[in-house]
Design an enzyme around this catalytic site. Sequence first.
Site, PDB file in Angstrom:
ATOM      1  N   GLU A   1       0.829  -1.207   0.000  1.00 24.81           N
ATOM      2  CA  GLU A   1       0.000   0.000   0.000  1.00 24.81           C
ATOM      3  C   GLU A   1       0.866   1.260   0.000  1.00 24.81           C
ATOM      4  O   GLU A   1       0.817   2.068   0.940  1.00 24.81           O
ATOM      5  CB  GLU A   1      -0.943   0.004   1.210  1.00 24.81           C
ATOM      6  CG  GLU A   1      -2.023  -1.043   1.117  1.00 24.81           C
ATOM      7  CD  GLU A   1      -3.162  -0.832   2.097  1.00 24.81           C
ATOM      8  OE1 GLU A   1      -2.964  -0.127   3.104  1.00 24.81           O
ATOM      9  OE2 GLU A   1      -4.251  -1.384   1.863  1.00 24.81           O
TER      10      GLU A   1
ATOM     11  N   GLU B   1      -6.557  -7.660  -0.626  1.00 27.12           N
ATOM     12  CA  GLU B   1      -6.979  -7.563   0.774  1.00 27.12           C
ATOM     13  C   GLU B   1      -8.422  -7.105   0.867  1.00 27.12           C
ATOM     14  O   GLU B   1      -8.838  -6.175   0.164  1.00 27.12           O
ATOM     15  CB  GLU B   1      -6.158  -6.515   1.528  1.00 27.12           C
ATOM     16  CG  GLU B   1      -4.741  -6.855   1.817  1.00 27.12           C
ATOM     17  CD  GLU B   1      -4.093  -5.747   2.654  1.00 27.12           C
ATOM     18  OE1 GLU B   1      -4.803  -5.031   3.381  1.00 27.12           O
ATOM     19  OE2 GLU B   1      -2.875  -5.584   2.543  1.00 27.12           O
TER      20      GLU B   1
HETATM   21  C1  GLA Z   1      -4.187  -2.311   4.910  1.00 26.48           C
HETATM   22  C2  GLA Z   1      -2.837  -2.978   5.110  1.00 26.48           C
HETATM   23  C3  GLA Z   1      -2.916  -4.204   5.956  1.00 26.48           C
HETATM   24  C4  GLA Z   1      -3.837  -3.989   7.135  1.00 26.48           C
HETATM   25  C5  GLA Z   1      -5.190  -3.551   6.636  1.00 26.48           C
HETATM   26  C6  GLA Z   1      -6.193  -3.377   7.730  1.00 26.48           C
HETATM   27  O1  GLA Z   1      -4.876  -2.812   3.864  1.00 26.48           O
HETATM   28  O2  GLA Z   1      -2.209  -3.283   3.898  1.00 26.48           O
HETATM   29  O3  GLA Z   1      -1.617  -4.505   6.399  1.00 26.48           O
HETATM   30  O4  GLA Z   1      -3.301  -3.011   7.970  1.00 26.48           O
HETATM   31  O5  GLA Z   1      -5.049  -2.327   5.988  1.00 26.48           O
HETATM   32  O6  GLA Z   1      -7.450  -3.001   7.245  1.00 26.48           O
END
Ligand code: GLA
Length: 652
Positions: free
Chosen positions: A148, A304
């Site tokens: 991210e 995710e």
């Molecule tokens: C992001 C991060 C993860 C986690 C999620 C929680 O997507 O990439 O590591 O922290 O948020 O929602």
Amino acid sequence: MFDSPSIRFGGDYNPEQWPEHVWDDDVRLMRGAHVTSATVGVFSWARLEPSPGEYDFAWLDEVLTRLHAGGIRVILATATASPPAWLARLHPESLPVTQDGTPLGFGSRQQYSPSSSAYRTYAMRLVREMAARYGAHPAVEAWHVGNEYGCHVTHSYDAESAEAFRAWLTEKYGTIGALNDAWGTAFWSQSYGDFGEVGVPAAAPAHLNPTQLLDFDRFSSDALLSLHREESTILREYSPHLPITTNFMSFFKGADYWQWAQHVDAVSDDSYPDPSDSSAIVRLSASRDLMRSLGGGKPWLLMEQATSAVNWRDRNAPKPVGLNRVQSLNAVARGADGICYFQWRQSQAGAEKFHSAMLPHTGEHTRIHREVQALGAELAGLDDIVGTRVPARVAIMFDWDSWWSLEQQAVPAQRDYVETVLTWYAGFLRRGVSVDFLRAGASAGGYDLVVAPLLHVASAQALDELAAVPSRGGTLVVSYQSGVLDPQLHAYLGGYLGGPGSALQGALGVAVEEFAPLPNADTRTAVEGEIAGEAVEWQEVIAVSDATVVASFADGFAAGLPAITRRADGDGASWYVGTQPDEELMDALVGRWLADARITAAFPQPEHGVETVERGPFAFVANHTSQPRSVSVHGEQCELAPFDAVLLRRQA
Ligand code: GLA
């Protein structure tokens, strides 16, 4: 996407948070839940390199061996997402600095400036170690670069960022005179004598230079992208056969994903709609369509999502029974070939211990885990959707320059660009019509209906591409606040929409003379004429040269003046909409645009909270509401329980 005959199913796996005896249990339970994929190592840097240059890979070797033995394929992260404490201690200058000059310290994650040379050096050294050790590992099927990018830090105002910004500007403009012209520095005595005088747009007494701000947004996206690209270059050196991805964050302001998408082999997305938001279907579906569009229509990966609640809102609602499945199938229907979660096993400690997971604190005999098992089994039966495309005849233009500039200060009205674009998208969603997103300036040739909402910043070439749509028989829709500024944020003179003589003014048969934002974002105005209804927020003065006035403003500053126009051009048509239609008016307009483009909607009338999409051999119909629904899809009646989805096999 990555080479796989089945829909990938799995999640982030963080075994370093657990003693070794748990790892065998993990593999056993993963198999029981039809998990095929684990993303490993995302936040493992401190464990992999406990002190500078001293590596410990033994535990990761063991984890990969066990996953491989269990038939679970690994998306291996490069582990550079969050540097260890020693980097902050050795190189405090690597920490990011906020606009008001505050350094952000160690103790959470992502505490590095995107332009830090120390971070870059240590990160690339780790990546080289990872690539050399695991590039040919039989368990590894892809690389997950960073994590991210920009989630917590997009813009940093530290000294190295200022230096890097100056280098970026020197490369872009060549001479300081060219920068002064582009930034319009004749205004407010802002001219520079030398690149050395130019800084990052840190806190200042009044409005900062808009083009400096926009260039800093562009630079900040590029600075992060350069980290991703440098890691990717190393990975390709060692493992040219392995695909590379990094997880995007849906509509994320900090990174221009049109640029980024050119540097990944597969697009991945992270998606966290609020379960208590009854209108989440709109942004959710649009995010999926954006991801598919970023990859040029290729399948993408939902890297995710949450099985239930997250931990980072003020109040974190769980997903009601069925919603996880519906939102997962929504992604598959809109082009995803993989459904993954953050994370496999719910953390026992740390800031994310209240974030849901595939395996909750309470264990396997739980509602959440049973839903995961059932979804895994269902996805395992959908092999014939893998690799197929989602046909779309409608495109909506989405543009980061317009986003950045519209949300600056000192504009006619403050607005949320994405929320506004989504109101235009939602009109098509309510009719079950698939939409691609389109980059400004890209050829629109493949689409029968092209909508450009709020294309505030546009090059002459981007405007020409739009203008070409009706002349080849397509339908073009352009909204207010479009074609106002060129890419240097200089206003087009002589009538917005590209200035007099622009191809777009010709195609639309109108020019815009004056803006008249209404007092508040929800202030209403009526329009009347061939189409009547209500709009909100915006009026403007439109000079019509060669178009039919479809509706005029009935009240307010622009009472009696044109609000919506249409110009016919052979088989094509061009619409200009000088206001923000409310939902009902938008539905009426979408009906007209679809008719002009000769597109038949799947739903005979607008539906809320349900969707339909065609992909490969299936028509997918889903109910995102808590009430049972009965909908007609292309004339066929479909009964849906609350939070339910069906996949109808289409006739060959
Ligand atoms: C992001 C991060 C993860 C986690 C999620 C929680 O997507 O990439 O590591 O922290 O948020 O929602």
